[in-house]
Structure formats: C-alpha cells, structure tokens
Scaffold this active site. Sequence first.
Site, short mmCIF file in Angstrom:
data_model
loop_
_atom_site.label_atom_id
_atom_site.label_comp_id
_atom_site.label_asym_id
_atom_site.label_seq_id
_atom_site.Cartn_x
_atom_site.Cartn_y
_atom_site.Cartn_z
N GLU A 74 29.96 45.99 29.85
CA GLU A 74 29.20 46.76 30.86
C GLU A 74 28.10 45.97 31.55
OE1 GLU A 74 30.15 47.85 27.93
OE2 GLU A 74 30.82 49.93 28.04
N GLY A 120 34.01 51.61 27.70
CA GLY A 120 34.27 52.97 27.21
C GLY A 120 35.48 53.02 26.29
N GLU A 135 34.26 52.13 23.02
CA GLU A 135 33.42 53.24 22.54
C GLU A 135 34.28 54.39 22.02
OE1 GLU A 135 31.01 53.27 26.22
OE2 GLU A 135 29.28 53.27 24.86
N ALA A 166 35.58 52.72 31.28
CA ALA A 166 35.32 53.88 32.14
C ALA A 166 35.95 53.59 33.50
CB ALA A 166 33.82 54.05 32.29
N1 COA Z 1 38.11 51.28 36.35
C1 COA Z 1 38.80 51.39 37.49
N2 COA Z 1 39.70 50.49 37.91
C2 COA Z 1 39.88 49.41 37.13
C3 COA Z 1 39.17 49.22 35.93
C4 COA Z 1 38.25 50.21 35.54
N3 COA Z 1 37.56 50.12 34.41
N4 COA Z 1 39.56 48.06 35.38
C5 COA Z 1 40.49 47.55 36.20
N5 COA Z 1 40.67 48.37 37.25
C6 COA Z 1 41.64 48.18 38.34
C7 COA Z 1 41.34 46.93 39.14
O1 COA Z 1 40.45 47.22 40.20
C8 COA Z 1 42.72 46.57 39.65
O2 COA Z 1 43.00 47.42 40.72
P1 COA Z 1 43.89 46.90 41.92
O3 COA Z 1 45.21 46.54 41.34
O4 COA Z 1 43.91 48.04 42.86
O5 COA Z 1 43.15 45.72 42.46
C9 COA Z 1 43.64 46.98 38.52
O6 COA Z 1 42.89 47.93 37.75
C10 COA Z 1 44.08 45.86 37.60
O7 COA Z 1 42.94 45.16 37.17
P2 COA Z 1 42.90 43.58 37.08
O8 COA Z 1 41.51 43.20 36.78
O9 COA Z 1 43.54 43.00 38.27
O10 COA Z 1 43.85 43.35 35.83
P3 COA Z 1 43.71 42.26 34.70
O11 COA Z 1 44.86 42.45 33.82
O12 COA Z 1 43.46 40.94 35.30
O13 COA Z 1 42.39 42.62 33.88
C11 COA Z 1 40.81 44.01 32.72
C12 COA Z 1 42.28 43.80 33.14
C13 COA Z 1 40.70 45.34 32.05
C14 COA Z 1 40.35 42.88 31.77
C15 COA Z 1 39.91 43.92 33.96
O14 COA Z 1 40.41 44.79 34.94
C16 COA Z 1 38.48 44.29 33.71
O15 COA Z 1 37.70 43.46 33.28
N6 COA Z 1 38.14 45.54 33.99
C17 COA Z 1 36.80 46.01 33.83
C18 COA Z 1 36.53 46.26 32.40
C19 COA Z 1 35.18 46.82 32.23
O16 COA Z 1 34.19 46.27 32.65
N7 COA Z 1 35.13 47.94 31.57
C20 COA Z 1 33.89 48.53 31.28
C21 COA Z 1 33.66 49.64 32.23
S1 COA Z 1 32.60 50.73 31.39
#
Ligand code: COA
Length: 698
Positions: free
Chosen positions: A125, A102, A105, A63
């Site tokens: 989450e 998400g 999901e 999400a």
């Molecule tokens: N929503 C909004 N922004 C997000 C995001 C999300 N779910 N996931 C990542 N971003 C943004 C980060 O803030 C970062 O932004 P920035 O470049 O402005 O700092 C950018 O996307 C890249 O993310 P980053 O974490 O630096 O990349 P990564 O390749 O190291 O890791 C993920 C990728 C997806 C593993 C990691 O971003 C992550 O764990 N995200 C959250 C996943 C999550 O919890 N999802 C469940 C939400 S319901």
Amino acid sequence: MMASVSYETVGRVAVVTVDNPPVNALSRVIRSGLSDAFGRFQTDESADIAVIIGAGRMLIGGADISEFGKPPQSPSLPDVILQIEQSAKPVVAAIHGMALGGGLEVALGAHYRIAAPGTRLGLPEVKLGIMPGAGGTQRMPRLVGADTALKMITSGTPVTEAEALQSGLIDQICEGVDIREAAIDYAQSLLSDNAPARPISGLPRATDSEGVIQQWRAKLQKSLRGEVAPLVAVDAVEASVQKSFAEGLKEERRLFLHLMDTPQRAGLIHAFFSERAVAKLPEISDIAPRDIARVGVIGGGTMGAGIATSAVLNGLAVTLVERDSEATDKARATIAGNLDAAVKRGKLKAEQRDAILTDALKTVTDYGALSGADLIIEAVFESMDVKKEVFAKLDEILPRGAILATNTSYLDVNEIATTTARPEDVIGLHFFSPAQVMKLLEVVVADKTAPDVVATAFALAKTLGKTAVRAGVCDGFIGNRILSHYRTAADHMVLDGASPYQIDKALTDFGFAMGPYQVSDLAGLDIGYATRQRKAADAHPRDRYPTFADALYHKGWLGQKTGHGYYLYEKGDRKGRPDPEVEQIIAQARKEAGTSPRTFSDDEIVRRYMAAMVNEGARVVDEGIAQRPLDVDVVFLYGYGFPRWRGGPMKYADMRGLDSILADIRTFAETDDHFWSPAPLLEKLVAEGRNFDSLNQR
Ligand code: COA
C-alpha cells in the site's frame, strides 16, 4: 467477465472462491460476495471449516485501486475481514500466486494460512501512498512481531512463501502446485485435529516493539524524500502495541482515511495507472509483434554494452559488432563486468553468467555475422554521418523484415531511415544509461515506421523488463527535449544569482533523486558541452549562454569521473562537496554577462524549474511528440528521477493548478519574454478550465 464469489462444499469443507480477473481485486461486488459467502457458511450445517481461495493466477491482488478517491461503498473491507475472523468455525486461506494488500489482509482474517510454492505475500500500500487499512497494521505485528511487520508494511516489498513460513505469516507450504486440493486436505486434517477458529485479533500484542518502532521511525525519517505514507504506517503499528485490538483498528482507519485524502495518494495512483496506460496504443492494439530471438548490437561502448547486457540477461542471443578485436575485447569485458554485478546482487547465478558469456553472447568485428538477426540496435557515436553509414551497411546485409533500430538520443530518425530501402523497418530505441539498469525505453516512431515494428519494440521492452513510451521525432524526443528546457531555466537562475548547490538542494528537497548540477557531474560535463556546441548553430541572439559551464569544461573538470565538476569529490566519494572556486567562476560569468546577482528562495527555484518543465511538456504533447500528458509523466518517473509520489510533472501541474503555473510563466516573462512564453496548449486548457488529465483519456 463478471466478478463473483462462489460457494460450494467438498465433504465438510466450504470452498469460497473469489473470481474477478485479472487480479481478483476486492471490488464492491467481491466484498459483498465474501460477506454473503461467510454469512452462509455460518449457518451451513453441512460445512465445518471454510477455505478461501482465488480463481486464476492468484488469491487476491489487493483492494480495487480504481475505487480509490471515490465515495466508499459498503460493505467495507475491514468489516468483511472482521466477519471472516469472527467466524466460530475455522477458516483457511489458500494462497497461490500473490496475496497483496487487501488480499493479504483477507488471509490475515482467516485462522490458518497455506501457500503454494512461488507465492508472493506483501502489503504494497505505501507504494500507492496509503497503508494497510483493513487490519493489516494491527494483525501483522501480533502474528509476526513488530519488526517484521514494519519491514513489510513500510517497504511494501513482498516476501516469498519460505520467508513467510519462517516469520510465522503462514502455517504451511503445500507440496506441488494444486493449491485447491492441498488446502482442502489441510482443512480436513485441521478438522480431524479438532483445530479451533484462531483469530489473530485474540493474540497478545507484539512483544518485540520496545525500541523497534523508534528505530524504524528514525530510519525512515532519514531515508524518505518527502514521502509520508511509510511514517504514518509506523504510527498505525505503534497503535497496535499500545492499544486494544478494537482501538488499534479505529486508529488504523483514521490514519488510512487521512492518507487516502493526500495528494501523494493521487500522485502515486496516477503513476500506477499511467505506467500501464503507456503500453496501450490504439495503433498497435490488434497488431502482432514480429518474433525477436537474435539481437545484433553495433557498438560496444557504455551504451551498446549496456543494451547487450540487458538483452542477454533477459534470454536473448546477442551478436555485438565492434571495429577491431581490441574493441570487442573491451566490450566483452564491460558486459562481463555488468553480469558480475548482477551475480553480486543475487539477480543471476554464476553458472548462468558463464553460460551467457560462452553461448548467448558473440562479439565480432564482421557485420556479416549479423545476417541472421531479427533486430539490430545501433549504438555507435552520436553523429548523423556515422549513423547513416551504419544503416546503409545494415540495409545491404539484413533480409527484409529484420528491424533496424537506432539508439540515438536526439538525431532525426526519419533522416536515418532514408539511407535504407526499407524505412518501414526503421525505429528509434532510446535507452537510458546504464541501459541494463534504467527502466525507461523511448520508442521513437518515425514517419514510415510500420505498426508491427512499433508493436515489436513494445514487446521487446516487456522482454527486457522495461517501460516503453512512444515518442515522436524531434530533437531530444520527449525526455531530453524537456530536460534541455528546464536545465536552461536552472542555468538562468545561476546566472542571476542562485548557486548550483542551492538549486540542487531545493530540488532534492522537492523530491528529485538529484538536482541538475549533480546530474551534470554524474553524466559528465563533456556531454552538456557537446550539446551546447551542437545547438550553437540554432542559437537565438537573445538566448543566454551558461559560460560558467564551458569554463569548467575547459578546466577539465568533467564531474565525478575527474573528481571535480560543480562539486569536489574525494577519492571514492560520490556525494561531493561545494567548491568555492566554482562559485568564483560563476561570479565571473555573471560579471561578463552583466547581470547583478540577486537571491532566490527555494520556492522560487522550484517554481521556475517546474514551470519550465511543464511548459515544454505542454508543447511536446501539443505537437504530438508525446501522445498524452501521462506519457510525459512516465518518461520523467522512469528516466529522470522525478519523485513518484508527485505523479510526474504533468500530474504535479494539474494538482497545483494549471492557472497557477501559467501565472508563474507570465510573471517570469515580465523580465525575460524570450525564454518564458506560455505554451499554447497550457493557455488553452486554462481558458477552458480543463487540466492535463482531461487529455489522458483520448
Ligand atoms: N485494483 C484494480 N486494478 C488492478 C489492481 C488493483 N488492485 N491490480 C492490478 N489491476 C489491474 C491493472 O491496472 C491492469 O489493468 P489493465 O490490464 O487494464 O492495464 C491489470 O489489473 C493487470 O495488472 P498488471 O499489473 O498488468 O499485472 P501483473 O501480473 O504485471 O501484476 C500485480 C499483478 C497484482 C502484482 C500488480 O497489478 C500490482 O502490483 N497491483 C497492485 C497491487 C497493490 O498495490 N495492491 C494493494 C492495493 S490495497
């Protein structure tokens, strides 16, 4: 780039592509794009099956976290996923890179799932203080059983595609990496087999739930230190085995919205964005780092060996210098031991360890061997004279452009830099012990440090898998300076009647990994003693001195390493138990100090400890030692065992209200206005009705 969802047909396959760099987060535009695409698919007579796929490096990373805490905008994710699932024509999720939260999901809303090699699938989450809120807690147990579902949902840890295949979470792993082509082939083969739409909501409830849910609940109640989301997620999974799918989904929504409203969610999301924001420094935004391939480490004690271990584990070649062959042997043995531990934990293969020890690591006694290094990290004895001598020597040997870093934990990096003819190449890199494990790196920027040296330090942290925080020069930088202040507040409470055991308990109940006296025992009471000796010269007549700590030190009770510190340790035990003799020593110290002991509530202990931490944190920000309050937060989350779900000390202060913290400080000052003087920044923010977060945007 604009977020979009595209729709095209390949043969009889509709390909729906989510494109929202960098992680294809499910923002409102994507949700409505998906809804439109699947609306179109239903009426598209040229398509009989759909594939949903992500552009770029993954399917969907989750999400859109930046929408959390704001008013929800339709269409909601649960509705979009229901729409996908209710498609009369089959839908295939093509998963590559990651399917998280998400994103997974959405894949569960599809009827078939194929993944590329190297994919990670997870429901992280709970790490953000929430739980899956778009059917994950209801569909997962139906698909893979309650036990596997609970493991994934309550830990938030992703699984590999092989594990996903084994549990039934996915149907196929494609050969090769062209997921788009593989998914279209798979869809075509499903069409030839007349495979039907196969909604998970139509599967029976999990049959393995008997006892399993209770077991998970009991296990989590024992292990969680105040964190609520994983337990609420168990309730949601329980609903999946007790209720119909539709009723379960309603219950999931209710619990999800409840978590969305908690301070823990706010704290964890602050942590998520802050740990990314610390690396965004305007001063280095356009600056290319220098290349680092060969690292020199001076000193092979615990710290030097830990730093060298971290470097070789992450692909760098290291030359470590010690004063004689006995010391180099010892350093090599320490590093080999660290690498063995990595092999045991499955982080490194035995052959890799052997290759590192023969090829990547050199241990020498001759400084001359460092001449080809790109970066030197000095980790010798913490004394200005010794460090100066080392830097003068390095200045002679190394070519201009090589970076000279000191791993000091409090010394003046400006002064160290003066011993060289190139202060622009000098920087502080403050690692935390054990350096191969701890994630925090304080990057101490001195007055003359060149911007590309700062950029290189941040790039190095990334290579080492560490989180770097920029700090300015002062005694203790960000972390240890603040620590010294709240640790003093704890010692005052002991002098005034609280037992160290009550203090530790109150603070671990608050959520800290350890209390201050447990930390002392782990680090060694000799460290605290040395710090007090060092600061004695600057002592103020009104400073209160913890003579009990010196008394323990003089008895040789140095903590875990001697089996006795504030706690008594049986052989092999690291937990320790309270010691009445220590209480007597403390009672004696109180007598000598002329204090009459009083009782403290756990609440007062936490308030004093936190007020001291926040007050000094405010000073550190005000003086520019930390650039923003969030830098202080990240230091404490990564280096000092601060409970992540509270977001860090400054976020905690914002959530409690800065006026409340300031009021506490003023109350405490009534009996000790020497220690308790409000930080000017705290007073200013309260007067202006602002919070620390208002300073995070600069
Ligand atoms: N929503 C909004 N922004 C997000 C995001 C999300 N779910 N996931 C990542 N971003 C943004 C980060 O803030 C970062 O932004 P920035 O470049 O402005 O700092 C950018 O996307 C890249 O993310 P980053 O974490 O630096 O990349 P990564 O390749 O190291 O890791 C993920 C990728 C997806 C593993 C990691 O971003 C992550 O764990 N995200 C959250 C996943 C999550 O919890 N999802 C469940 C939400 S319901």
